[in-house]
Design an enzyme around this catalytic site. Structure first.
Site, mmCIF file in Angstrom:
data_model
loop_
_atom_site.group_PDB
_atom_site.id
_atom_site.type_symbol
_atom_site.label_atom_id
_atom_site.label_comp_id
_atom_site.label_asym_id
_atom_site.label_seq_id
_atom_site.Cartn_x
_atom_site.Cartn_y
_atom_site.Cartn_z
ATOM 1 N N LYS A 55 -12.755 -1.625 38.810
ATOM 2 C CA LYS A 55 -13.735 -1.833 39.942
ATOM 3 C C LYS A 55 -14.349 -0.636 40.378
ATOM 4 C CE LYS A 55 -11.750 -5.901 39.255
ATOM 5 N NZ LYS A 55 -10.404 -6.403 40.139
ATOM 6 N N ASP A 58 -2.113 -1.830 47.105
ATOM 7 C CA ASP A 58 -3.120 -1.922 46.360
ATOM 8 C C ASP A 58 -4.598 -1.699 47.029
ATOM 9 O OD1 ASP A 58 -5.526 -2.972 44.710
ATOM 10 O OD2 ASP A 58 -4.373 -4.793 43.897
ATOM 11 N N ARG A 81 1.318 6.704 22.492
ATOM 12 C CA ARG A 81 1.498 5.826 23.440
ATOM 13 C C ARG A 81 2.287 6.632 24.609
ATOM 14 N NH1 ARG A 81 5.425 2.908 20.996
ATOM 15 N NH2 ARG A 81 6.860 3.991 22.087
ATOM 16 N N TYR A 101 -4.480 -10.221 45.705
ATOM 17 C CA TYR A 101 -5.359 -10.808 44.562
ATOM 18 C C TYR A 101 -4.638 -11.728 43.871
ATOM 19 C CZ TYR A 101 -7.348 -10.331 39.941
ATOM 20 O OH TYR A 101 -8.062 -10.510 38.646
HETATM 21 C C1 LIG Z 1 -9.150 -7.043 39.730
HETATM 22 C C2 LIG Z 1 -8.051 -6.820 40.763
HETATM 23 C C3 LIG Z 1 -6.814 -6.477 40.177
HETATM 24 C C4 LIG Z 1 -6.502 -6.689 38.586
HETATM 25 O O1 LIG Z 1 -7.124 -5.765 37.794
HETATM 26 P P1 LIG Z 1 -7.428 -6.122 36.419
HETATM 27 O O2 LIG Z 1 -8.053 -4.608 36.038
HETATM 28 O O3 LIG Z 1 -8.621 -7.141 36.455
HETATM 29 O O4 LIG Z 1 -6.396 -6.309 35.580
HETATM 30 C C5 LIG Z 1 -5.820 -6.276 41.001
HETATM 31 N N1 LIG Z 1 -5.956 -5.983 42.360
HETATM 32 C C6 LIG Z 1 -7.326 -6.237 42.768
HETATM 33 C C7 LIG Z 1 -7.322 -5.945 44.555
HETATM 34 C C8 LIG Z 1 -8.130 -6.368 42.220
HETATM 35 O O5 LIG Z 1 -9.520 -6.726 42.695
#
Ligand SMILES: *Cc1c(COP(=O)(O)O)cnc(C)c1O
Length: 376
Positions: free
Chosen positions: A195, A170, A46, A98
């Site tokens: 993504k 982000d 961890r 998001y």
């Molecule tokens: C999908 C997404 C998240 C969250 O991520 P997960 O891997 O689904 O938990 C956060 N910010 C943006 C811009 C996203 O597209």
């Protein structure tokens, strides 16, 4: 060293034991110790895992940071950032974050006494007006989902720092190939690696990067204390995937640019939201802080019926949540990703029943255009 060289070499020196050219997958929970207190620096998985550490080193180099910490999802990564705050602290957050980040802020962290102000970040005066003595973070996302609005990152960093706050960005939509917020003044960058970084729609993963060793220590403390760590396989897959991030992003963006220009001239399409189009209201700002415009496009078709018919008619664009994979996806934000956003806020942002979002993949653009032509 340039971007694609870093993506293939940083943190990925051949394995010392065998010479293996790819980083080994250390699928282990613990490490043998020679004697009490005598070990090789690895104690428990961890806390540390060599595959994860190599991936963190690589991503930090790609973002121009000094440290990174990986998590089990993008949401867990966002959660770790917010956990650096104390009860009574205040965050100025973009109103069109998001949805999961908005939910985490309002449904979880607000309960622990963290205060949030949600503002339209297109105009930095809104950020300035929202700053308070207890503001610790300015938190934004650019481009945003699904309206592709842009935050001026240099300006936002200046305002945050004047108040002794951090700028958190982000960077999921742009990826470090097209935008490096730390170089524009941000303190922390976060990704849903589910993504573009993962890029193949086959994993869920998140990572936070910073240019401050001190913030890095706090993030690793939370990573270990809270334990929302990724499995080693996801870190290994991310290392495998970022080797092709540059070529994938170039293709995502060239396909998206061609499709956006084509959509703009299609009679059934009322509006096209893509930062690479000169008609995008913030195109010049986007061009000043991004080296390319990514693969995400939103289009306005005018009604729910038309959106429904379109999303059911596409064949290569698969109807699904998520984005950033090699395959093209289509989604209907109102009923899929943004259902929990209050109606009046959705309307103000332009998230209508007729809005459809495209994640343009890296297939042949001719085939994608033929699919869209048929569906429209
Ligand atoms: C999908 C997404 C998240 C969250 O991520 P997960 O891997 O689904 O938990 C956060 N910010 C943006 C811009 C996203 O597209």
């Amino acid at each position: 060293m340039k971007f694609s060289t870093k993506a293939i070499h940083i943190g990925q020196e051949p394995d010392e034991l065998t010479g293996a050219v790819t980083v080994p997958l250390y699928q282990t929970s613990t490490y043998a110790q020679e004697a009490i207190g005598k070990h090789k620096g690895w104690e428990y998985a961890r806390t540390q895992n060599p595959t994860r550490s190599r991936w963190e080193t690589c991503l930090a180099a790609l973002e121009g940071g000094v440290d990174a910490a990986a998590f089990g999802s993008g949401s867990a990564a966002v959660d770790a950032i917010l956990r650096t705050l104390n009860s009574g602290d205040h965050v100025v957050m973009a109103e069109d974050m998001y949805g999961g980040t908005y939910r985490l802020a309002t449904k979880v962290f607000q309960r622990f006494g963290i205060e949030f102000s949600f503002v339209d970040m297109r105009d930095l005066q809104n950020v300035r007006n929202a700053m308070r003595d207890n503001t610790r973070m300015v938190y934004t996302e650019t481009p945003t989902n699904p309206m592709m609005t842009i935050t001026d990152l240099r300006g936002a960093a200046e305002i945050a720092h004047e108040h002794g706050a951090w700028l958190v960005v982000d960077n999921t939509f742009a990826s470090p190939y097209f935008q490096r917020p730390l170089e524009l003044g941000a303190d922390i960058v976060v990704h849903s690696a589910t993504k573009y970084l993962g890029g193949h729609s086959d994993l869920v993963h998140g990572i936070v990067c910073t240019n401050s060793a001190e913030i890095g220590q706090q993030l690793h403390f939370i990573q270990n204390a809270v334990g929302a760590v990724p499995g080693p396989l996801e870190s290994w897959l991310c290392l495998r995937s970022v080797k092709t991030l540059e070529v994938r992003m170039q293709r995502h963006a060239s396909n998206a640019q061609r499709i956006a220009e084509w959509l703009q001239n299609h009679p059934s399409v009322k509006a096209v939201h893509y930062p690479g189009l000169p008609s995008h209201p913030q195109h010049a700002l986007a061009a000043s802080q991004m080296s390319g415009f990514g693969g995400m496009i939103s289009i306005e078709l005018g009604s729910l019926e038309k959106a429904k018919a379109f999303t059911e008619a596409t064949q290569l664009f698969t109807l699904a949540e998520s984005l950033g994979g090699v395959e093209s996806l289509v989604c209907h934000p109102v009923s899929m990703t943004h259902g929990s956003v209050p109606v009046e806020q959705r309307q103000r942002l332009g998230i209508t029943d007729g809005l459809v979002r495209l994640s343009v993949g890296i297939e042949d653009a001719d085939d994608l255009l033929a699919d869209l032509t048929r569906a429209l």
